[in-house]
Design a protein around this motif. Structure first.
Motif, PDB file in Angstrom:
ATOM      1  N   ARG A  79       0.833  -1.214   0.000  1.00  0.00           N
ATOM      2  CA  ARG A  79       0.000   0.000   0.000  1.00  0.00           C
ATOM      3  C   ARG A  79       0.864   1.260   0.000  1.00  0.00           C
ATOM      4  O   ARG A  79       0.552   2.241  -0.685  1.00  0.00           O
ATOM      5  N   MET A  80       1.958   1.239   0.770  1.00  0.00           N
ATOM      6  CA  MET A  80       2.836   2.413   0.814  1.00  0.00           C
ATOM      7  C   MET A  80       3.543   2.607  -0.521  1.00  0.00           C
ATOM      8  O   MET A  80       3.755   3.737  -0.959  1.00  0.00           O
ATOM      9  N   TYR A  81       3.871   1.513  -1.196  1.00  0.00           N
ATOM     10  CA  TYR A  81       4.446   1.599  -2.542  1.00  0.00           C
ATOM     11  C   TYR A  81       3.471   2.307  -3.481  1.00  0.00           C
ATOM     12  O   TYR A  81       3.859   3.200  -4.242  1.00  0.00           O
ATOM     13  N   ALA A  82       2.205   1.914  -3.417  1.00  0.00           N
ATOM     14  CA  ALA A  82       1.187   2.538  -4.272  1.00  0.00           C
ATOM     15  C   ALA A  82       1.066   4.028  -3.966  1.00  0.00           C
ATOM     16  O   ALA A  82       1.023   4.861  -4.880  1.00  0.00           O
ATOM     17  N   LEU A  83       1.007   4.375  -2.677  1.00  0.00           N
ATOM     18  CA  LEU A  83       0.916   5.789  -2.302  1.00  0.00           C
ATOM     19  C   LEU A  83       2.158   6.557  -2.756  1.00  0.00           C
ATOM     20  O   LEU A  83       2.056   7.654  -3.314  1.00  0.00           O
ATOM     21  N   ALA A  84       3.330   5.990  -2.527  1.00  0.00           N
ATOM     22  CA  ALA A  84       4.572   6.672  -2.910  1.00  0.00           C
ATOM     23  C   ALA A  84       4.622   6.895  -4.417  1.00  0.00           C
ATOM     24  O   ALA A  84       5.101   7.935  -4.878  1.00  0.00           O
ATOM     25  N   SER A  85       4.105   5.951  -5.185  1.00  0.00           N
ATOM     26  CA  SER A  85       4.101   6.099  -6.646  1.00  0.00           C
ATOM     27  C   SER A  85       3.243   7.288  -7.072  1.00  0.00           C
ATOM     28  O   SER A  85       3.622   8.045  -7.965  1.00  0.00           O
ATOM     29  N   VAL A  86       2.104   7.464  -6.432  1.00  0.00           N
ATOM     30  CA  VAL A  86       1.214   8.581  -6.760  1.00  0.00           C
ATOM     31  C   VAL A  86       1.783   9.899  -6.225  1.00  0.00           C
ATOM     32  O   VAL A  86       1.611  10.954  -6.843  1.00  0.00           O
ATOM     33  N   LEU A  87       2.482   9.849  -5.098  1.00  0.00           N
ATOM     34  CA  LEU A  87       2.996  11.061  -4.447  1.00  0.00           C
ATOM     35  C   LEU A  87       4.360  11.509  -4.959  1.00  0.00           C
ATOM     36  O   LEU A  87       4.943  12.438  -4.396  1.00  0.00           O
TER      37      LEU A  87
END
Length: 154
Positions: A79-87
């Motif tokens: 989930r943090m990977y997904a957020l970091a990708s968007v951020l």
């Protein structure tokens, strides 16, 4: 099997077993959460830029504490990977902070301007106070970044 080969194999087996039994939750590099809402958001964004997904899991949470204490570490890291990708961003600045109406006990909405791919976008974050008066990022308004026709920030 010779005793020499066995003497080399035993330490490797022990190390493998110890690594597998190393505990159910990774330990944070520092104290979970942050001392203030803005500090939680700033650190969260820096860790996202560094792609340190496990450590992000110690800053993302609820009034109960960090999600990495609640959920399986592998799930949290995904989930943090997904957020970091968007951020992904080249720079950021916190432009405002206000209490969230109707949420007692410490919930703050922060407006963060991210510079991303030639544009600047205001992204809402919500930080909440958790255990030991530490602050956690509870929500990230990724819709502001994923909208294909967002209004440009000033």
């Amino acid at each position: 099997m010779s005793s020499l080969r066995l003497s080399r194999l035993v330490p490797l087996l022990l190390l493998s077993i110890l690594a597998a039994c190393g505990g159910s939750r990774p330990r944070p590099q520092s104290t979970p959460g942050a001392p203030a809402p803005a500090a939680a958001v700033e650190r969260f964004l820096r860790l996202a830029a560094e792609k340190d997904y496990a450590e992000m899991g110690w800053l993302f949470g609820t009034t109960e504490g960090p999600v990495i204490r609640r959920d399986p570490p592998g799930d949290v890291e995904r989930r943090m990977y997904a957020l970091a990708s968007v951020l992904e961003h080249t720079e950021f600045s916190i432009r405002g902070q206000e209490p969230v109406p109707g949420r007692t006990g410490g919930a703050v909405r922060l407006t963060v301007q991210l510079a991303q791919r030639g544009r600047r976008v205001d992204v809402p974050f919500v930080a909440v106070r958790g255990p030991e008066q530490r602050w956690y990022v509870e929500q990230v308004g990724v819709e502001a970044l994923t909208n294909t026709n967002p209004p440009a920030s000033r």
